[in-house]
Design a protein around this motif. Structure first.
Motif, PDB file in Angstrom:
ATOM      1  N   ASP A   1       0.670  -1.546   2.201  1.00 28.24           N
ATOM      2  CA  ASP A   1      -0.468  -0.840   2.387  1.00 28.24           C
ATOM      3  C   ASP A   1      -1.692   0.236   1.625  1.00 28.24           C
ATOM      4  O   ASP A   1      -1.042   0.627   1.034  1.00 28.24           O
ATOM      5  N   GLU A   2      -2.982  -0.193   2.308  1.00 26.46           N
ATOM      6  CA  GLU A   2      -3.839  -0.210   1.823  1.00 26.46           C
ATOM      7  C   GLU A   2      -3.745  -0.572  -0.103  1.00 26.46           C
ATOM      8  O   GLU A   2      -3.838   0.523  -0.949  1.00 26.46           O
TER       9      GLU A   2
ATOM     10  N   THR B   1      -0.312   2.871   8.644  1.00 27.74           N
ATOM     11  CA  THR B   1       0.783   3.139   8.199  1.00 27.74           C
ATOM     12  C   THR B   1       2.095   3.086   9.112  1.00 27.74           C
ATOM     13  O   THR B   1       3.432   2.568   8.806  1.00 27.74           O
TER      14      THR B   1
ATOM     15  N   GLN C   1       1.387   3.086   0.876  1.00 30.07           N
ATOM     16  CA  GLN C   1       0.159   3.992   0.777  1.00 30.07           C
ATOM     17  C   GLN C   1      -0.143   3.974  -1.399  1.00 30.07           C
ATOM     18  O   GLN C   1      -0.729   4.300  -1.611  1.00 30.07           O
TER      19      GLN C   1
HETATM   20 MG   LIG Z   1      -1.965   4.487   5.900  1.00 27.39          MG
END
Ligand SMILES: [Mg+2]
Ligand SMILES: Nc1ncnc2c1ncn2[C@@H]1O[C@H](COP(=O)(O)OP(=O)(O)O)[C@@H](O)[C@H]1O
Lengths: 256, 304
Positions: free
Chosen positions: B157-158, B43, B83
């Motif tokens: 992000d993820e 991140t 995320q």
């Molecule tokens: Mg992260």
């Protein structure tokens, strides 16, 4: 340059529209913000009413400025809450990764807070008129009172922005408003300073809520304002400026 | 031209050094996966590339623009799906998309919202509040918001953390679709099969640096050599087998022995013959190297 200003305005409009929708779609918020001060106003007027010596001023006339202050304080607690949720939820990160005017992000919250609180205050005044609030102000008195209220809302909004930005958990994001409500109860909002024990009176005489409450009350009742008007303006501008600076700093620090 | 180029990125939070010289490049149109455990700094890297965070050292260019000095140009060509789903719960799906379109100063935000709703299979739910959306739908809306205004580089992000298998598959399909339209995708993930399934190239972020980089096939070569897994019914058989296989690299776990064969036919036959001659009952399976083993080997937590 012209385009930058144009975009900054249109971005702020979009952001304000977004936060405004959040307010209008949470009915419970609207009700709480209005209900609490109205209930307080009714209680003051009909329950405590005649039991207090207010120096010849009718209860509703005396209490209304304090009720306005309470209304604004419970309103800005929600401003802090909405901002906190935005920060935590990650939507701020999306906005920050977009080519938009940075000022529009906090700006949307601030403008919404000012507008919705102003509307709440108007509602409180109208309800006050229904239950016996009898202002004697002329046009100038009303305008000056409106100015004080707007400055007060703006100052309280910047306090709420600051706490909305720095608070780590949703449970504590509204705590600052309880402290401010405490400050209101130790001011001239609901009881004359002259009726207080000496130590408390000394404190009450020199704090912002007294200045704001006295200033609004005297303006609306059409009486000489003395030093309270100037004091209320200075307090509001000073608080607003300090918390504006603190907020902008806290906001920038999130990006380091 | 490279869509993303990071050279020696460094970042510390207080005494903790999170990035210690991260270097990689992503070609235009690629899906590039950054793989790393929780807390590896994925991140943090993404935030630096999206201009949300300043690096302490190193440089990065996105779409040819320097992230530190040309932030506005960078922001004009990217979009970020963070995320945690960055959608507005109070608004409907359509309102979320129109809002982003307006903030991107598009001529026709409503039309663009309509197109993205159709593309991400959200037309039916367009006017429902987000409280009625499943986790997968929220993520898809999140992706749709990122595609508004045709960015050239998308950071995810993820993107599938916390989704059920069905939600994950539909998000995977959406990501493939996004990539097919020509956009460059940098995604981070903790899931090896996700990197394996989606990415053209994979970088493993570990210890503050890119510990390995390559295609999934290239990384798998870094895994331990192919092995034979022998499963026994009795503890006694296993002990006996261990005694017989002294000359081989053997590891034991529960009732299973793993023997290195390097994939060789003659070694595998030899092992099986030795066991058979000793009259030991066992079943066997060939274990090809997985990305997971490569990952564990690279981050040095033992090839278990
Ligand atoms: Mg992260
Ligand atoms: N703003 C911050 N302040 C302090 N530490 C941070 C901050 N952001 C991230 N970290 C720390 O940096 C490390 C890497 O975080 P992160 O980049 O979020 O990892 P990942 O996304 O790979 O899980 C973690 O140990 C995290 O606690």
């Amino acid at each position: 340059m012209k385009k930058i200003i144009q975009y900054a305005i249109s971005d702020t409009v979009v952001m304000t529209g977004r936060v405004m929708k959040q307010v209008l779609r949470s009915l419970d918020t609207i009700i709480t913000v209005l209900l609490m001060p109205v209930a307080l106003l009714l209680a003051m007027n009909y329950v405590i009413g005649g039991a207090m010596d207010l120096g010849g001023v009718a209860t509703a006339d005396y209490m209304l400025p304090g009720i306005i202050i309470m209304c604004v304080l419970s309103g800005v607690a929600y401003t802090a809450y909405r901002l906190h949720v935005d920060v935590q939820k990650g939507i701020f990160e999306r906005f920050h990764s977009m080519p938009i005017a940075k000022s529009s992000i906090l700006g949307g919250h601030v403008l919404t807070s000012v507008v919705t609180n102003a509307v709440s205050v108007i509602a409180i005044v109208l309800i006050g008129l229904l239950i016996g609030f009898r202002p004697a102000a002329g046009a100038v008195g009303w305008l000056l009172a409106a100015l004080v209220v707007l400055l007060f809302i703006t100052a309280m909004t910047w306090i709420s922005v600051f706490f909305g930005l720095i608070t780590k958990s949703v449970e504590t994001v509204g705590v600052f408003s309880y402290l401010l409500i405490g400050l209101t109860f130790t001011s001239s909002s609901f009881a004359p300073v002259s009726s207080m024990p000496p130590a408390l009176a000394a404190f009450a005489r020199h704090q912002p809520m007294t200045a704001v409450a006295d200033s609004i009350r005297l303006l609306l009742l059409g009486e000489p304002v003395g030093s309270s008007f100037a004091a209320s303006i200075v307090w509001c501008v000073a608080i607003g400026a300090v918390f504006w600076a603190l907020s902008v700093n806290a906001y920038r620090r999130q990006q380091r | 031209m490279e869509a993303i180029e990071a050279i020696g990125l460094r970042k510390s939070f207080g005494p903790q050094e999170v990035l210690a010289g991260v270097r990689f490049a992503v070609d235009e149109g690629e899906i590039f996966a950054m793989l790393g455990s929780n807390g590896a700094g994925k991140t943090t890297t993404i935030k630096i590339l999206c201009t949300l965070l300043n690096a302490d050292g190193g440089t990065a260019r996105v779409c040819g623009f320097d992230v530190a000095s040309q932030g506005r140009h960078v922001r004009e060509c990217i979009s970020l799906t963070g995320q945690f789903a960055a959608v507005d719960d109070i608004l409907t799906g359509r309102e979320n998309l129109v809002m982003i379109g307006r903030l991107r100063h598009l001529a026709d935000p409503k039309g663009e919202a309509e197109r993205q709703l159709a593309r991400f299979g959200l037309s039916d739910a367009a006017d429902k509040p987000l409280s009625a959306y499943s986790g997968g739908m929220r993520r898809r809306l999140d992706l749709a918001m990122s595609m508004i205004g045709s960015p050239r580089v998308v950071f995810l992000d993820e993107p599938t953390t916390g989704l059920d298998p069905q939600g994950r598959l539909s998000v995977w399909n959406n990501i493939r679709q996004m990539s097919a339209s020509g956009v460059t995708v940098l995604l981070t993930t903790q899931y090896l099969e996700e990197a394996d399934a989606l990415a053209d190239r994979i970088a493993i972020l570990h210890g503050g640096v890119i510990a390995a980089e390559g295609t999934a096939a290239e990384l798998k070569r870094l895994a331990p050599p192919p092995r034979l897994a022998l499963s026994f019914l009795e503890e006694e058989d296993m002990a006996k087998a261990r005694g017989i296989l002294v000359g081989f690299a053997v590891e034991a776990e529960a009732l299973t022995l793993t023997v290195e064969t390097g994939g060789s036919v003659s070694r595998t036959t030899e092992i099986l013959r030795l066991l058979d001659d000793a009259g030991i009952t066992a079943t066997f399976a060939q274990k090809p190297p997985t990305l997971e083993e490569a990952f564990l080997a690279i981050i040095g937590e033992g090839a278990a």
